[in-house]
Structure formats: structure tokens, C-alpha cells
Write a protein that holds these residues in place. Structure first.
Motif, PDB file in Angstrom:
ATOM      1  N   ALA A   1       0.850  -1.190   0.000  1.00  0.00           N
ATOM      2  CA  ALA A   1       0.000   0.000   0.000  1.00  0.00           C
ATOM      3  C   ALA A   1       0.888   1.244   0.000  1.00  0.00           C
ATOM      4  N   GLY A   2       0.507   2.216  -0.804  1.00  0.00           N
ATOM      5  CA  GLY A   2       1.244   3.475  -0.847  1.00  0.00           C
ATOM      6  C   GLY A   2       2.401   3.499  -1.823  1.00  0.00           C
ATOM      7  N   ALA A   3       2.678   2.381  -2.488  1.00  0.00           N
ATOM      8  CA  ALA A   3       3.826   2.333  -3.401  1.00  0.00           C
ATOM      9  C   ALA A   3       3.692   3.338  -4.538  1.00  0.00           C
ATOM     10  N   ALA A   4       2.478   3.545  -5.012  1.00  0.00           N
ATOM     11  CA  ALA A   4       2.270   4.458  -6.140  1.00  0.00           C
ATOM     12  C   ALA A   4       2.589   5.903  -5.779  1.00  0.00           C
ATOM     13  N   ASP A   5       2.650   6.191  -4.481  1.00  0.00           N
ATOM     14  CA  ASP A   5       2.947   7.555  -4.041  1.00  0.00           C
ATOM     15  C   ASP A   5       4.437   7.789  -3.801  1.00  0.00           C
ATOM     16  N   VAL A   6       5.219   6.734  -3.915  1.00  0.00           N
ATOM     17  CA  VAL A   6       6.672   6.848  -3.719  1.00  0.00           C
ATOM     18  C   VAL A   6       7.348   6.394  -5.010  1.00  0.00           C
ATOM     19  N   VAL A   7       7.640   7.349  -5.861  1.00  0.00           N
ATOM     20  CA  VAL A   7       8.175   7.047  -7.189  1.00  0.00           C
ATOM     21  C   VAL A   7       9.578   7.632  -7.320  1.00  0.00           C
ATOM     22  N   ASN A   8      10.510   6.827  -7.796  1.00  0.00           N
ATOM     23  CA  ASN A   8      11.862   7.305  -8.092  1.00  0.00           C
ATOM     24  C   ASN A   8      11.955   7.685  -9.561  1.00  0.00           C
ATOM     25  N   HIS A   9      12.429   8.897  -9.819  1.00  0.00           N
ATOM     26  CA  HIS A   9      12.622   9.370 -11.183  1.00  0.00           C
ATOM     27  C   HIS A   9      14.111   9.308 -11.516  1.00  0.00           C
TER      28      HIS A   9
END
Length: 293
Positions: A246-254
Motif C-alpha cells: 500500500a502506498g507504493a504508487a505515491d513513492v516514485v523514483n525518477h
């Protein structure tokens, strides 16, 4: 050129890797030549896409400039290993007079430190913007960095899920051995953001300097679980299992990439960066599970 000690590989391994890459590059080049010959026969001169006596293309997909020659040295985040090995093979096939050296892979913070300390790299591809900024602030970028991909975290565990992990909460259990990336590494910084957003604190059994090391321990059944990138488990196949927390979509590495100032082969470096950003390069990255920047 001499690489820093952390990047040294055994000469036999390097030769083997270069042989495999050269063989693959020749296969790609042969296929491309055959396709080009068929295309030239089927299209009259002057037709869209036709190649006349003065029309050539380079590995960047644009009108060809000077032939790319010499050596190209790329430093890239460990999570890019499979994708950048593929890109390097294709780039060499398009530019047969160029020798892409075995790419140096490690945690982005380690690579940034090495570059600032004088490592002889032409291109730097980081798993986050923070470590690219370290290199930029040192005045070591020839051009502004450009984003080329993004990635998210998953919870990985050995096949069969012996620890019974079903979500982030389970990573806090004292009887589970959890491995994370160190906080200064992009995957570690992202892991800390993900856990903090869930209000969780995890005491890892070990903190690794790159995401590959985390995945290696999980594949060897030396840990019950760990946080790695979605692209890493895609490449690992059946050797690991995973779930999206849960919440992975809100923690994105660019991921940014840039040509380095003082590059030994600046023309080839700029062309490689352009290739990574091209439609062909983006398709390769997508094939390895990376999302758009």
C-alpha cells in the motif's frame, strides 16, 4: 582508462562479458543491415524513409553526424543493469566502430561520490535526482540532466513466502529477517519514505549499498523479505515472489541521465544519452518494467 577500485572486475569476466556483447551486437547489426537492404529495394529514391547515397542514420535516430568511435564509459544505478546492458548492446550494433566498456553499476550515491572524486566516466544515469544533483553541484555535468524513466517499490520474498509477508506491517515483526537498502541509496531513501508514510519503523537485519545486494540476499534465502524496485523482481523471474505494498504508487523514483563534463568521448556520450531518451530507448526500458519519467 583506469576505473576506481570498486568498479574493477576480473579480466576474464570482462572479456567474457565483452564477447557476449559483441556477439549480440553483430547479430543485431546483421539484422538491421538486412532490413535496411530490403527497405532500400522496396522504396524509390526520394520516397519517405528511403535511404539515398547521402542519407544515413545513426544510433540516435537522427541524421548521422561524425562516426562514433573510441570507447564509451557509462556509470549507472544498479537497478538499471539488465536494461542498460541491453541498450549498450543495441547502441554498439548501431555504431560498430564504438566500444561501450562494461558498464559500472552500483548504488547511485556510490557512483556520484566516485564521479566527484574524479572517476573517468562519460555518462551518469542515477536512480534518483538527489544524487545527480550532487554531481551537478560539483560542476561536473556537460548538459542539464534529463529524466528518462521511473520506478516504484515492491516487497520481495523467497519463493513460498516462508515469512508469511502480506504487507508492510509484517516487516516490523521481530522474528522476520528484513533487508533494506541503506538510507543514502535511492532505493533506501524511497523505502524510508514508504515506511514513514505508513507510520512504520523497521529494524533491518542489514542495510545494503545497492538494490541488487538486497535482492541477492532474498534470492539466496538469507532474508525473509526486503524492499526492492518493481523492475528488479521482473528481471528475477521465479527466483523471488513479491507483492505491491500500500502506498507504493505515491513513492516514485525518477531516473535522470547526463553527459559528464570532461568526458573522454563527449560525442559518443551525448549520442548515448539521446538514444536512451529516444523512442527506441524508451521501448527497451519499458520492456524491463520501467515507467515513463
Amino acid at each position: 582508462m583506469t576505473a576506481p577500485s570498486t568498479a574493477i572486475v576480473a579480466s576474464t569476466a570482462t572479456a567474457s562479458a565483452r564477447l557476449r556483447r559483441t556477439t549480440a551486437a553483430l547479430a543485431l547489426l546483421t539484422a538491421a543491415s538486412l532490413l535496411g537492404a530490403c527497405s532500400a529495394q522496396s522504396q524509390p529514391d526520394g520516397a519517405p524513409g528511403a535511404t539515398g547515397s547521402t542519407g544515413t542514420t545513426s544510433g540516435t535516430g537522427a541524421a548521422a553526424g561524425p562516426e562514433l568511435t573510441g570507447e564509451l564509459t557509462v556509470y549507472a544505478a544498479a537497478s538499471l543493469t539488465a536494461a542498460f546492458d541491453d541498450l549498450a548492446t543495441r547502441f554498439e550494433a548501431l555504431n560498430p566502430a564504438l566500444d561501450v566498456q562494461p558498464i559500472v553499476y552500483d548504488g547511485s550515491s556510490t557512483l556520484a561520490t566516485q564521479i566527484v572524486e574524479g572517476a573517468p566516466a562519460d555518462v551518469f544515469a542515477s536512480a534518483d535526482e538527489k544524487n545527480m544533483t550532487v554531481v551537478s553541484d560539483a560542476g561536473l555535468l556537460a548538459d542539464p540532466a534529463q529524466l528518462f524513466a521511473s520506478n516504484t517499490l515492491v516487497i520481495a520474498f523467497p519463493p513460498g513466502n516462508p515469512g508469511g509477508v502480506t504487507g508492510l506491517d509484517d516487516l516490523t515483526k521481530a522474528d522476520l529477517s528484513v533487508v533494506l537498502c541503506a538510507a543514502e541509496v535511492p532505493c533506501g531513501a524511497a523505502s524510508q519514505r514508504l515506511l514513514a508514510a505508513a507510520g512504520l519503523t523497521v529494524t533491518p537485519a542489514s542495510e545494503e549499498q545497492n538494490v541488487t545486494a538486497v535482492l541477492t540476499k532474498i534470492k539466496a534465502d538469507e532474508a525473509d523479505a526486503g524492499l526492492v524496485y518493481a523492475t528488479d523482481v521482473a528481471a528475477a523471474g521465479a527466483s523471488v515472489e513479491w507483492i505491491v505494498p500500500a502506498g507504493a504508487a505515491d513513492v516514485v523514483n525518477h531516473y535522470p541521465v547526463a553527459t559528464l563534463a570532461g568526458a573522454g568521448n563527449p560525442t559518443a556520450a551525448a549520442a548515448f544519452v539521446t538514444y536512451v531518451l529516444s523512442a527506441d530507448g524508451q521501448a527497451v526500458l519499458a520492456g524491463y518494467g520501467f515507467s515513463a519519467p
